[in-house]
Design an enzyme around this catalytic site. Structure first.
Site, PDB file in Angstrom:
ATOM      1  N   HIS A   1      61.768 -21.293  22.359  1.00 39.22           N
ATOM      2  CA  HIS A   1      62.276 -21.638  21.021  1.00 39.22           C
ATOM      3  C   HIS A   1      61.118 -21.946  20.065  1.00 39.22           C
ATOM      4  O   HIS A   1      61.126 -21.527  18.906  1.00 39.22           O
ATOM      5  CB  HIS A   1      63.182 -22.868  21.093  1.00 39.22           C
TER       6      HIS A   1
ATOM      7  N   ARG B   1      68.829 -23.399  30.574  1.00 39.19           N
ATOM      8  CA  ARG B   1      69.608 -23.485  31.809  1.00 39.19           C
ATOM      9  C   ARG B   1      68.733 -23.635  33.059  1.00 39.19           C
ATOM     10  O   ARG B   1      69.251 -23.945  34.131  1.00 39.19           O
ATOM     11  CB  ARG B   1      70.529 -22.278  31.956  1.00 39.19           C
TER      12      ARG B   1
END
Ligand code: PAJ
Length: 288
Positions: A37, A194
């Protein structure tokens, strides 16, 4: 750095910036940020320039999770996300809640969805039937709220980026879509929020997704003729499932432009795969 929670405030700010000719770079996320990100935010910073505005949205979008998926336990850490956004050069975090994004859902006051009908059918769309409808709907909404000049997506979610690119073309959104490379851990595992779900025995096994892409690349490189996709798929599946915690969902070879599956694999063919490590579903992809 400013945190905005209301849709109307965000839209008002964005309209003012746009009216004044300020460039807006946008990175939509579901939070629990990592170096992948961060690389997108840095890219948006470069695109917006020093006089532009970089907006990061953090919103875990219920519409893109299936009923049996991990919506309720999706990891969250707003304070850490805030730090990472600031360090990466963001100006605004847009962090709405469900009532802001889907007002009156269930009471019949939300009923409009955006659906891409071609690129979203295979792979992730087949395994997660309502997923891309949720993604295209939320991204369309976010574009209408944030009014970006450019939005940055990760190649990690290759199909998602292609579906968004197609939506933008088909619906004439005045937004430039930029796709940034996948950021990986040192052992090759693609960074993902995740990955946090993986336990100590599953974590080393998870590198098998990256290893299998390298294996497919080597197979293509070492062969003077095109390879039969079905045979290669079977070999790669067996390779993955040698890891005790791993179970393959799909392995697909396809043309990166059309997303049509190919029967023979050559240099330039794209591979994408999804596999479970225990209960955690991971994806990865690459060009062969
Ligand atoms: P999320 O999974 O949080 O990812 C946000 C963005 O980060 C996506 O564009 C994704 O491709 C990118 N990304 C994730 N891992 C990456 C990595 N290892 N390297 C580079 N980029 C990476 O994708 C979503 O959220 C949602 O579907 C969203 C687009 C926000 C809509 O809800």
């Amino acid at each position: 750095m400013r945190v905005v929670k209301s849709v109307s405030t965000m839209q008002r700010l964005a309209r003012n910036w746009r009216r004044r000719g300020v460039r807006i770079g946008f990175v939509p996320t579901m939070g629990y940020l990592h170096a992948g990100h961060v690389s997108l935010i840095q890219r948006a910073r470069r695109i917006a320039g020093k006089n532009g505005i970089v907006i990061v949205s953090i919103y875990v979008n219920p519409a893109q999770f299936g009923p049996a998926e991990d919506l309720s336990r999706y990891p969250r850490d707003f304070d850490r996300d805030w730090q990472l956004c600031r360090q990466a050069g963001a100006d605004v975090i847009f962090a709405p809640n469900d009532a802001q994004m889907y007002p009156g859902q269930g009471e019949g006051r939300y009923s409009t969805y955006v659906v891409e009908e071609r690129l979203s059918r295979s792979m992730e769309g087949q395994s997660r039937p309502t997923h891309f409808r949720g993604v295209t709907t939320i991204v369309a909404k976010l574009f209408n709220i944030v009014l970006p000049d450019a939005a940055v997506f990760g190649a990690k979610d290759f199909q998602q980026a292609a579906v968004i690119q197609r939506m933008v073309q088909d619906l004439n959104f005045p937004v430039k879509i930029v796709v940034a490379p996948t950021v990986r851990e040192t052992d090759g595992l693609a960074m993902s929020s995740r990955n946090k779900y993986l336990d100590a025995s599953q974590r080393p096994q998870a590198t098998v997704l990256w290893k299998v892409i390298q294996r497919a690349k080597a197979a293509v490189k070492n062969s003077s003729r095109p390879l039969a996709a079905e045979k290669l798929r079977r070999e790669l599946k067996a390779f993955i499932q040698r890891q005790p915690a791993a179970r393959v969902d799909y392995i697909q070879f396809f043309d990166a432009q059309t997303f049509e599956p190919v029967r023979t694999v050559t240099g330039g063919t794209h591979i994408a795969l999804a596999a479970f490590l225990g209960n955690t579903r991971l994806i990865d992809n690459g060009t062969l």
